[in-house]
Design an enzyme around this catalytic site. Structure first.
Site, PDB file in Angstrom:
ATOM      1  N   THR A 188      -5.915 -37.993   1.321  1.00 43.87           N
ATOM      2  CA  THR A 188      -5.542 -39.304   0.819  1.00 43.87           C
ATOM      3  C   THR A 188      -4.872 -40.129   1.911  1.00 43.87           C
ATOM      4  O   THR A 188      -4.319 -39.556   2.838  1.00 43.87           O
ATOM      5  CB  THR A 188      -4.561 -39.023  -0.325  1.00 43.87           C
ATOM      6  N   ARG A 216     -11.149 -36.966 -14.053  1.00 41.42           N
ATOM      7  CA  ARG A 216      -9.817 -36.596 -13.553  1.00 41.42           C
ATOM      8  C   ARG A 216      -9.219 -37.693 -12.645  1.00 41.42           C
ATOM      9  O   ARG A 216      -9.873 -38.231 -11.771  1.00 41.42           O
ATOM     10  CB  ARG A 216      -9.927 -35.291 -12.761  1.00 41.42           C
ATOM     11  N   ASP A 219      -2.257 -38.382  -8.888  1.00 41.11           N
ATOM     12  CA  ASP A 219      -0.997 -39.135  -8.787  1.00 41.11           C
ATOM     13  C   ASP A 219      -1.161 -40.472  -8.071  1.00 41.11           C
ATOM     14  O   ASP A 219      -0.354 -41.379  -8.252  1.00 41.11           O
ATOM     15  CB  ASP A 219       0.035 -38.300  -8.016  1.00 41.11           C
ATOM     16  N   GLY A 242      -2.234 -33.665  -6.792  1.00 38.85           N
ATOM     17  CA  GLY A 242      -1.776 -34.740  -7.663  1.00 38.85           C
ATOM     18  C   GLY A 242      -1.119 -34.288  -8.951  1.00 38.85           C
ATOM     19  O   GLY A 242      -0.141 -34.883  -9.404  1.00 38.85           O
TER      20      GLY A 242
HETATM   21  N1  ASP Z   1      -2.975 -36.753  -4.356  1.00 35.90           N
HETATM   22  C1  ASP Z   1      -4.398 -36.906  -4.383  1.00 35.90           C
HETATM   23  C2  ASP Z   1      -4.903 -36.583  -5.780  1.00 35.90           C
HETATM   24  O1  ASP Z   1      -4.408 -35.653  -6.375  1.00 35.90           O
HETATM   25  C3  ASP Z   1      -5.114 -36.019  -3.411  1.00 35.90           C
HETATM   26  C4  ASP Z   1      -4.574 -36.056  -2.008  1.00 35.90           C
HETATM   27  O2  ASP Z   1      -3.467 -36.488  -1.752  1.00 35.90           O
HETATM   28  O3  ASP Z   1      -5.303 -35.633  -1.106  1.00 35.90           O
HETATM   29  O4  ASP Z   1      -5.823 -37.200  -6.235  1.00 35.90           O
END
Ligand code: ASP
Length: 323
Positions: A188, A216, A219, A242
């Site tokens: 992310t 789905r 966060d 997340g």
């Molecule tokens: N936090 C992100 C999610 O759960 C994934 C990530 O940070 O790579 O969608």
């Protein structure tokens, strides 16, 4: 109007299993270059006196357009071989926020999130509705295949093969322990900035977790979990598993520890990453800037793609535990 307050920008490109020993020089360089490009895009705006919000959006757009990171182009694949994107942004001056979730054709979800904040009475729009809104706002739209990369497709295939092997094992040995859901690729992107007027903004953008299904959402687009900003306190952007960041209300929890308990940014981040998210079993990291322009980055993974520029204007990037 410029004042003498310090400006600062910090970004991340995801936390995960990055170790120096497994990184080629080339791989390290292209990631550092990607981070540098995003820092330049955001910091030049801050220097020219633009608001923190503009710097955050510009830095994140650059990372969304870069196929190396799991946001925009280069996003991870869902179980059904699609790319579904989430993003959010928050303005610490007004506590206004905007977010989009599960969008599939908006080229830069962070800009859509900003428009939700500025041009709609809402905070969070999802799916087709968010895309209709983006169309109305005349945002560039692309085919879903624009986001696809071979690297991410290969990763999906690997994850699905592993999932299948586990299912078969469970068929043969129904009492064997099923390993918990393990999102693999984290990556992310996020940014936090403080401008000359002391305004803080934060934003985060992602393709989510590999092989996700059933619509789905993690966060990243949830204000308080993956993104939070409040002038006079802090701006935070998170990355990681997340589900755990949602349950720990991670970004807001850091702000609350600082505002109500007087924690420093560093201490509040460590508390939330190691003792709250970590204790639940989650991994990942956070970046942030406090009201004095101090920058902090903490993670409980081996590495986190990250970069920062403080008041001295010097560009720094780091990937591994120590650098
Ligand atoms: N936090 C992100 C999610 O759960 C994934 C990530 O940070 O790579 O969608």
């Amino acid at each position: 109007m410029k004042t003498s307050r310090p400006i600062a920008l910090v970004i991340h490109g995801g936390a995960g299993l990055m170790r120096r020993s497994t990184f080629s020089k080339d791989k390290e360089k292209i990631h550092r270059d990607g981070l540098t490009e995003a820092l330049r895009a955001g910091y030049s705006l801050l220097e020219e006196g633009y608001p923190a919000l503009d710097a955050v959006e510009a830095a994140i757009r650059t990372l969304e357009d870069n196929p190396l990171f799991n946001a925009g182009k280069g996003a991870v694949f869902t179980h059904d071989r699609k790319n579904e994107l989430d993003a959010s942004i928050m303005d610490g001056r007004s506590l206004k926020a905007g977010a989009v979730g599960s969008v599939t054709i908006i080229k830069n979800p962070i800009t859509a999130a900003r428009l939700v904040m500025e041009q709609s009475p809402h905070v969070f729009l999802t799916g087709k509705g968010a895309e209709t809104f983006a169309k109305k706002m005349k945002l560039p739209l692309v085919k879903n295949s624009y986001f696809a990369t071979q690297v991410q497709l290969d990763d999906l295939k690997k994850v699905q093969a592993r999932e299948k092997a586990i299912e078969e094992k469970l068929k043969r040995h129904p009492n064997a322990k099923a390993s918990p859901h393990q999102p693999t690729k984290l990556g992310t992107v996020g940014a936090v900035a403080i401008d000359y007027l002391g305004n803080i903004a934060a934003g985060t953008s992602t393709g989510g977790t590999v092989n996700k299904r059933y619509g789905r959402v993690g966060d990243t687009p949830l204000i308080g979990a993956g993104t939070y900003a409040k002038n006079g306190v802090v701006g935070i952007s998170a990355t990681g598993d997340g589900e755990y960041f949602i349950r720990a209300v991670a970004a807001h929890e850091i702000a609350a520890l600082m505002e109500y308990k007087g924690y420093s940014l560093e201490r509040a981040q460590k508390e939330v990453i190691h003792h709250r998210v970590g204790k639940l079993g989650g991994t990942g990291g956070v970046i942030g800037i406090d009201s004095t322009g101090k920058i902090a980055m903490n993670f409980n993974t081996p590495g986190m793609y990250r970069g920062w520029v403080g008041a001295d204007g010097k560009i720094n990037t780091a990937i591994f535990g120590k650098s």
